[in-house]
Motif scaffolding. Structure first.
Motif, PDB file in Angstrom:
ATOM      1  N   ALA A  61      13.284   4.420  17.280  1.00  0.00           N
ATOM      2  CA  ALA A  61      13.253   3.299  16.334  1.00  0.00           C
ATOM      3  C   ALA A  61      14.663   2.874  15.947  1.00  0.00           C
ATOM      4  CB  ALA A  61      12.455   3.695  15.094  1.00  0.00           C
ATOM      5  N   THR A  62      15.545   3.859  15.751  1.00  0.00           N
ATOM      6  CA  THR A  62      16.939   3.541  15.440  1.00  0.00           C
ATOM      7  C   THR A  62      17.587   2.785  16.583  1.00  0.00           C
ATOM      8  OG1 THR A  62      17.109   5.530  14.070  1.00  0.00           O
ATOM      9  CG2 THR A  62      19.165   4.530  14.808  1.00  0.00           C
ATOM     10  N   LEU A  63      17.332   3.227  17.812  1.00  0.00           N
ATOM     11  CA  LEU A  63      17.889   2.545  18.978  1.00  0.00           C
ATOM     12  C   LEU A  63      17.389   1.108  19.062  1.00  0.00           C
ATOM     13  CD1 LEU A  63      19.515   2.599  21.619  1.00  0.00           C
ATOM     14  CD2 LEU A  63      17.438   3.411  22.769  1.00  0.00           C
ATOM     15  N   ALA A  64      16.121   0.890  18.765  1.00  0.00           N
ATOM     16  CA  ALA A  64      15.570  -0.467  18.815  1.00  0.00           C
ATOM     17  C   ALA A  64      16.318  -1.395  17.861  1.00  0.00           C
ATOM     18  CB  ALA A  64      14.084  -0.445  18.464  1.00  0.00           C
ATOM     19  N   MET A  65      16.626  -0.910  16.662  1.00  0.00           N
ATOM     20  CA  MET A  65      17.368  -1.733  15.711  1.00  0.00           C
ATOM     21  C   MET A  65      18.815  -1.932  16.151  1.00  0.00           C
ATOM     22  SD  MET A  65      15.297  -2.791  13.417  1.00  0.00           S
ATOM     23  CE  MET A  65      16.521  -3.504  12.306  1.00  0.00           C
ATOM     24  N   MET A  66      19.412  -0.917  16.786  1.00  0.00           N
ATOM     25  CA  MET A  66      20.773  -1.053  17.293  1.00  0.00           C
ATOM     26  C   MET A  66      20.845  -2.127  18.374  1.00  0.00           C
ATOM     27  SD  MET A  66      21.946   2.959  17.515  1.00  0.00           S
ATOM     28  CE  MET A  66      23.587   2.586  18.184  1.00  0.00           C
ATOM     29  N   VAL A  67      19.904  -2.072  19.314  1.00  0.00           N
ATOM     30  CA  VAL A  67      19.889  -3.059  20.394  1.00  0.00           C
ATOM     31  C   VAL A  67      19.593  -4.453  19.842  1.00  0.00           C
ATOM     32  CG1 VAL A  67      18.717  -3.755  22.531  1.00  0.00           C
ATOM     33  CG2 VAL A  67      19.241  -1.348  22.121  1.00  0.00           C
ATOM     34  N   ALA A  68      18.685  -4.536  18.879  1.00  0.00           N
ATOM     35  CA  ALA A  68      18.362  -5.828  18.273  1.00  0.00           C
ATOM     36  C   ALA A  68      19.579  -6.420  17.578  1.00  0.00           C
ATOM     37  CB  ALA A  68      17.220  -5.661  17.280  1.00  0.00           C
ATOM     38  N   ALA A  69      20.345  -5.595  16.864  1.00  0.00           N
ATOM     39  CA  ALA A  69      21.551  -6.081  16.204  1.00  0.00           C
ATOM     40  C   ALA A  69      22.588  -6.527  17.225  1.00  0.00           C
ATOM     41  CB  ALA A  69      22.130  -4.984  15.307  1.00  0.00           C
ATOM     42  N   ALA A  70      22.690  -5.794  18.342  1.00  0.00           N
ATOM     43  CA  ALA A  70      23.607  -6.193  19.405  1.00  0.00           C
ATOM     44  C   ALA A  70      23.209  -7.544  19.985  1.00  0.00           C
ATOM     45  CB  ALA A  70      23.636  -5.129  20.495  1.00  0.00           C
TER      46      ALA A  70
END
Length: 278
Positions: A61-70
């Protein structure tokens, strides 16, 4: 992969960038955050294994938000498909992310287990089992001791996993090495992370004061507690989404940019962390 050492003032810049990138795509990022929380809540309801599985999904879930922010920082609108980004990048990275999730679940449950030695598991039952928190329980010395011990033990656990999802996803680092590199990067950039944490505390406190004033005004106008409660929940969700959006900038500035072959599952850098010029 090379570790970067950044000045302490960079921590404030990470907070600014997280807030800025959220407002580039507020609906998309807030919706993605809501979906991740909803998915984890549904998984948490599974009999017996629900809480452990939900914990194991947190790195993804953290990775999903990181990629979304990128994505948002590069002018692209994040899509709901990013919720599954950890599971769409090939078998090797899928296995690595699953291993990372399992390690996180074990680590967190160990923290809860150690806290149970102080209060016979009361804090763990409240936190993981959804047991109601009464005033009597909250004021118990054993409960408070268990809570503070959990907080103390969770700090190193969070440092171990802070950069680990990004290292697995963008640099293809094995899970155990990712944990080691993550905590080393956090400790080497201790000043920046201290400023980062204190700045977010300031943002949350400031927002809390502002919302309290708004709620007081709404109550005085007779608009009802329902609207006030909804406003509090919406604000909390937005702040949490902003915070998670800022994580990718801490990762970007702590490590050398990944090669093109470490981007998305098509082998491009479409989902790479935002460039340093953001």
């Amino acid at each position: 992969m090379k570790l970067h050492i950044v000045p302490a003032r960079t921590g404030l810049e990470w907070v600014r960038l997280g807030i800025r990138v959220f407002w580039r795509q507020p609906m998309a990022l807030a919706a993605l955050f809501f979906m991740t929380m909803a998915a984890m809540s549904l998984v948490n309801m599974l009999p017996l294994v629900g809480p452990a599985v939900a914990l194991a999904l947190l790195p993804s879930a953290t990775l999903a938000m990181m990629v979304a922010a990128a994505e948002a920082s590069q002018g692209r609108a994040p899509t709901p498909a990013l919720l599954l980004v950890a599971f769409r990048t090939g078998k090797q990275r899928l296995h690595a992310m699953l291993m990372l999730g399992a390690l996180y679940a074990v680590g967190f449950l160990c923290v809860m287990g150690l806290s149970a030695l102080l209060d016979d598991g009361q804090f763990a039952r409240v936190y993981l089992g959804g047991q109601p928190l009464t005033r009597e329980v909250a004021e118990s010395g054993d409960f408070q001791a268990a809570m503070w011990l959990s907080l103390l033990l969770y700090v190193p656990l969070s440092l171990l996993f802070w950069h680990a999802p990004g290292l697995v996803h963008w640099h293809n680092v094995p899970p155990v090495k990712a944990l080691f590199f993550s905590i080393v990067a956090c400790l080497r950039n201790f000043g920046a992370f201290m400023v980062y944490g204190l700045s977010w505390i300031g943002v949350f406190l400031g927002a809390g004061i502002a919302i309290s004033l708004v709620i007081t005004l709404l109550t005085a106008m007779g608009l009802g507690a329902g609207l006030a409660g909804g406003l509090m929940v919406a604000t909390a969700m937005m702040l949490a989404a902003m915070f998670l959006a800022s994580v990718v900038f801490t990762f970007r500035d702590s490590f050398e940019a990944p090669g093109r072959d470490l981007g998305d599952n098509q082998g491009s850098d479409q989902n790479a962390p935002p460039a340093a010029s953001d």
